[in-house]
Design a protein around this motif. Structure first.
Motif, PDB file in Angstrom:
ATOM      1  N   GLY A 282     -12.878 -13.509  -5.622  1.00 44.39           N
ATOM      2  CA  GLY A 282     -11.965 -12.600  -6.327  1.00 44.39           C
ATOM      3  C   GLY A 282     -12.049 -11.186  -5.794  1.00 44.39           C
ATOM      4  O   GLY A 282     -11.024 -10.513  -5.638  1.00 44.39           O
ATOM      5  N   ILE A 283     -13.241 -10.723  -5.511  1.00 43.65           N
ATOM      6  CA  ILE A 283     -13.386  -9.375  -4.951  1.00 43.65           C
ATOM      7  C   ILE A 283     -12.784  -9.321  -3.551  1.00 43.65           C
ATOM      8  O   ILE A 283     -12.107  -8.364  -3.185  1.00 43.65           O
ATOM      9  CB  ILE A 283     -14.866  -8.948  -4.934  1.00 43.65           C
ATOM     10  N   LEU A 284     -13.013 -10.365  -2.750  1.00 48.48           N
ATOM     11  CA  LEU A 284     -12.482 -10.360  -1.389  1.00 48.48           C
ATOM     12  C   LEU A 284     -10.953 -10.409  -1.363  1.00 48.48           C
ATOM     13  O   LEU A 284     -10.334  -9.898  -0.433  1.00 48.48           O
ATOM     14  CB  LEU A 284     -13.060 -11.535  -0.591  1.00 48.48           C
ATOM     15  N   ILE A 285     -10.347 -11.019  -2.386  1.00 40.70           N
ATOM     16  CA  ILE A 285      -8.886 -11.062  -2.434  1.00 40.70           C
ATOM     17  C   ILE A 285      -8.314  -9.653  -2.568  1.00 40.70           C
ATOM     18  O   ILE A 285      -7.333  -9.295  -1.931  1.00 40.70           O
ATOM     19  CB  ILE A 285      -8.411 -11.970  -3.590  1.00 40.70           C
ATOM     20  N   PHE A 286      -8.955  -8.838  -3.399  1.00 44.34           N
ATOM     21  CA  PHE A 286      -8.453  -7.485  -3.644  1.00 44.34           C
ATOM     22  C   PHE A 286      -9.113  -6.440  -2.752  1.00 44.34           C
ATOM     23  O   PHE A 286      -8.885  -5.251  -2.922  1.00 44.34           O
ATOM     24  CB  PHE A 286      -8.657  -7.113  -5.111  1.00 44.34           C
ATOM     25  N   TYR A 287      -9.933  -6.867  -1.802  1.00 40.32           N
ATOM     26  CA  TYR A 287     -10.643  -5.928  -0.942  1.00 40.32           C
ATOM     27  C   TYR A 287      -9.668  -5.287   0.044  1.00 40.32           C
ATOM     28  O   TYR A 287      -8.814  -5.963   0.607  1.00 40.32           O
ATOM     29  CB  TYR A 287     -11.756  -6.659  -0.180  1.00 40.32           C
ATOM     30  N   PRO A 288      -9.778  -3.978   0.279  1.00 34.72           N
ATOM     31  CA  PRO A 288      -8.831  -3.297   1.184  1.00 34.72           C
ATOM     32  C   PRO A 288      -9.154  -3.526   2.657  1.00 34.72           C
ATOM     33  O   PRO A 288      -9.544  -2.612   3.377  1.00 34.72           O
ATOM     34  CB  PRO A 288      -8.988  -1.831   0.790  1.00 34.72           C
ATOM     35  N   VAL A 289      -8.998  -4.766   3.110  1.00 33.44           N
ATOM     36  CA  VAL A 289      -9.306  -5.095   4.505  1.00 33.44           C
ATOM     37  C   VAL A 289      -8.359  -4.341   5.446  1.00 33.44           C
ATOM     38  O   VAL A 289      -8.761  -3.915   6.528  1.00 33.44           O
ATOM     39  CB  VAL A 289      -9.203  -6.618   4.736  1.00 33.44           C
ATOM     40  N   GLY A 290      -7.119  -4.149   5.030  1.00 28.09           N
ATOM     41  CA  GLY A 290      -6.162  -3.420   5.863  1.00 28.09           C
ATOM     42  C   GLY A 290      -6.603  -1.992   6.124  1.00 28.09           C
ATOM     43  O   GLY A 290      -6.347  -1.441   7.197  1.00 28.09           O
ATOM     44  N   LYS A 291      -7.272  -1.375   5.162  1.00 24.45           N
ATOM     45  CA  LYS A 291      -7.759   0.001   5.354  1.00 24.45           C
ATOM     46  C   LYS A 291      -8.894   0.036   6.367  1.00 24.45           C
ATOM     47  O   LYS A 291      -9.063   1.012   7.092  1.00 24.45           O
ATOM     48  CB  LYS A 291      -8.244   0.592   4.028  1.00 24.45           C
ATOM     49  N   VAL A 292      -9.693  -1.019   6.415  1.00 29.95           N
ATOM     50  CA  VAL A 292     -10.794  -1.076   7.371  1.00 29.95           C
ATOM     51  C   VAL A 292     -10.260  -1.285   8.782  1.00 29.95           C
ATOM     52  O   VAL A 292     -10.784  -0.748   9.749  1.00 29.95           O
ATOM     53  CB  VAL A 292     -11.774  -2.213   6.983  1.00 29.95           C
ATOM     54  N   LEU A 293      -9.168  -2.042   8.907  1.00 26.49           N
ATOM     55  CA  LEU A 293      -8.606  -2.352  10.227  1.00 26.49           C
ATOM     56  C   LEU A 293      -7.605  -1.319  10.724  1.00 26.49           C
ATOM     57  O   LEU A 293      -7.038  -1.490  11.805  1.00 26.49           O
ATOM     58  CB  LEU A 293      -7.938  -3.728  10.178  1.00 26.49           C
ATOM     59  N   GLN A 294      -7.349  -0.252   9.981  1.00 31.91           N
ATOM     60  CA  GLN A 294      -6.362   0.757  10.374  1.00 31.91           C
ATOM     61  C   GLN A 294      -6.573   1.345  11.766  1.00 31.91           C
ATOM     62  O   GLN A 294      -5.603   1.553  12.479  1.00 31.91           O
ATOM     63  CB  GLN A 294      -6.332   1.897   9.353  1.00 31.91           C
ATOM     64  N   PRO A 295      -7.794   1.647  12.184  1.00 36.69           N
ATOM     65  CA  PRO A 295      -7.948   2.261  13.516  1.00 36.69           C
ATOM     66  C   PRO A 295      -7.489   1.384  14.670  1.00 36.69           C
ATOM     67  O   PRO A 295      -7.091   1.895  15.712  1.00 36.69           O
ATOM     68  CB  PRO A 295      -9.447   2.547  13.615  1.00 36.69           C
ATOM     69  N   ILE A 296      -7.501   0.067  14.524  1.00 32.47           N
ATOM     70  CA  ILE A 296      -7.106  -0.795  15.641  1.00 32.47           C
ATOM     71  C   ILE A 296      -5.663  -1.276  15.528  1.00 32.47           C
ATOM     72  O   ILE A 296      -5.139  -1.858  16.459  1.00 32.47           O
ATOM     73  CB  ILE A 296      -8.058  -2.012  15.771  1.00 32.47           C
ATOM     74  N   LEU A 297      -5.019  -1.024  14.402  1.00 34.81           N
ATOM     75  CA  LEU A 297      -3.619  -1.410  14.216  1.00 34.81           C
ATOM     76  C   LEU A 297      -2.711  -0.247  14.594  1.00 34.81           C
ATOM     77  O   LEU A 297      -3.116   0.912  14.560  1.00 34.81           O
ATOM     78  CB  LEU A 297      -3.371  -1.803  12.753  1.00 34.81           C
ATOM     79  N   PRO A 298      -1.450  -0.529  14.946  1.00 33.06           N
ATOM     80  CA  PRO A 298      -0.524   0.579  15.207  1.00 33.06           C
ATOM     81  C   PRO A 298      -0.260   1.379  13.930  1.00 33.06           C
ATOM     82  O   PRO A 298      -0.308   0.835  12.830  1.00 33.06           O
ATOM     83  CB  PRO A 298       0.748  -0.111  15.691  1.00 33.06           C
ATOM     84  N   LEU A 299       0.012   2.659  14.100  1.00 33.68           N
ATOM     85  CA  LEU A 299       0.208   3.519  12.929  1.00 33.68           C
ATOM     86  C   LEU A 299       1.514   3.185  12.207  1.00 33.68           C
ATOM     87  O   LEU A 299       2.576   3.153  12.832  1.00 33.68           O
ATOM     88  CB  LEU A 299       0.242   4.990  13.352  1.00 33.68           C
ATOM     89  N   PRO A 300       1.452   2.966  10.890  1.00 32.68           N
ATOM     90  CA  PRO A 300       2.694   2.784  10.133  1.00 32.68           C
ATOM     91  C   PRO A 300       3.334   4.143   9.856  1.00 32.68           C
ATOM     92  O   PRO A 300       2.814   5.189  10.247  1.00 32.68           O
ATOM     93  CB  PRO A 300       2.232   2.113   8.840  1.00 32.68           C
ATOM     94  N   SER A 301       4.456   4.151   9.150  1.00 32.70           N
ATOM     95  CA  SER A 301       5.139   5.418   8.874  1.00 32.70           C
ATOM     96  C   SER A 301       4.365   6.270   7.875  1.00 32.70           C
ATOM     97  O   SER A 301       4.526   7.475   7.830  1.00 32.70           O
ATOM     98  CB  SER A 301       6.551   5.160   8.361  1.00 32.70           C
ATOM     99  N   LYS A 302       3.508   5.642   7.081  1.00 31.98           N
ATOM    100  CA  LYS A 302       2.688   6.355   6.101  1.00 31.98           C
ATOM    101  C   LYS A 302       1.263   5.808   6.172  1.00 31.98           C
ATOM    102  O   LYS A 302       1.058   4.603   6.112  1.00 31.98           O
ATOM    103  CB  LYS A 302       3.272   6.124   4.712  1.00 31.98           C
ATOM    104  N   VAL A 303       0.280   6.695   6.321  1.00 33.64           N
ATOM    105  CA  VAL A 303      -1.106   6.285   6.540  1.00 33.64           C
ATOM    106  C   VAL A 303      -2.006   6.926   5.486  1.00 33.64           C
ATOM    107  O   VAL A 303      -1.896   8.121   5.205  1.00 33.64           O
ATOM    108  CB  VAL A 303      -1.592   6.727   7.943  1.00 33.64           C
ATOM    109  N   THR A 304      -2.901   6.119   4.917  1.00 33.42           N
ATOM    110  CA  THR A 304      -3.932   6.635   4.022  1.00 33.42           C
ATOM    111  C   THR A 304      -5.213   6.791   4.818  1.00 33.42           C
ATOM    112  O   THR A 304      -5.696   5.825   5.420  1.00 33.42           O
ATOM    113  CB  THR A 304      -4.164   5.669   2.850  1.00 33.42           C
TER     114      THR A 304
END
Length: 167
Positions: free
Chosen positions: A44-66
């Motif tokens: 349950g915790i892993l489902i809601f875990y912000p994995v996308g925030k951890v992978l942000q440096p290797i992904l292309p930048l979206p139009s809005k970044v946290t």
């Protein structure tokens, strides 16, 4: 009067035998219940875990970044590894009939050590993400900035139209 050698026992052996006989054992049903609750809690915790925030440096930048602060990003990335270690231990607890405490402890210790190492080295991708945002000339959205004692982040966007207006 001397006692025969085979009747002589040390007090430590007697106490160890008493402790073993008095130790409560968990029934198999309670064992499965505890391991199952731990397994579903971790999933349950892993489902809601912000994995996308951890992978942000290797992904292309979206139009809005946290952009999380350094401590928040470091704990988020290291916590993911620790949670995966807890998940592995819970899966082994649920499906193994033999309760090998050394194996479970060593898996948990390795996941904690690996999590701490990742926490320390995750400052590098966070710095890289900050430089990527600066080079792309993103604009800071002041209305969406969040700062508190526990967690803080900044929101950057390509243009002012994507930022929320102050209310």
């Amino acid at each position: 009067m001397e006692q025969p050698h085979h009747l002589l026992t040390t007090g430590k052996k007697k106490r160890a035998a008493q402790v073993k006989s008095k130790s409560p054992s968990i029934s198999r049903g309670k064992y499965f219940l505890i391991a199952g609750i731990g397994l579903f809690w971790t999933i349950g915790i892993l489902i809601f875990y912000p994995v996308g925030k951890v992978l942000q440096p290797i992904l292309p930048l979206p139009s809005k970044v946290t952009l999380y602060s350094y401590p928040t990003y470091m704990l988020t990335s290291g916590g993911l590894v620790m949670l995966l270690g807890v998940l592995l231990v819970n899966i082994l607890l649920l499906f193994s009939w033999k309760k090998d405490k050394k194996l479970f402890g060593s898996i948990f210790n390795y996941s904690v050590v690996l999590g701490v190492i990742i926490c320390i080295f995750s400052a590098i991708p966070r710095y890289y993400l900050e430089k990527k945002i600066d080079n792309a000339q993103y604009i800071l959205c002041a209305a969406e900035h969040h700062s508190s004692a526990k967690v803080s982040w900044d929101v950057y966007a390509e243009s002012e139209d994507l930022c929320r207006s102050k209310q």
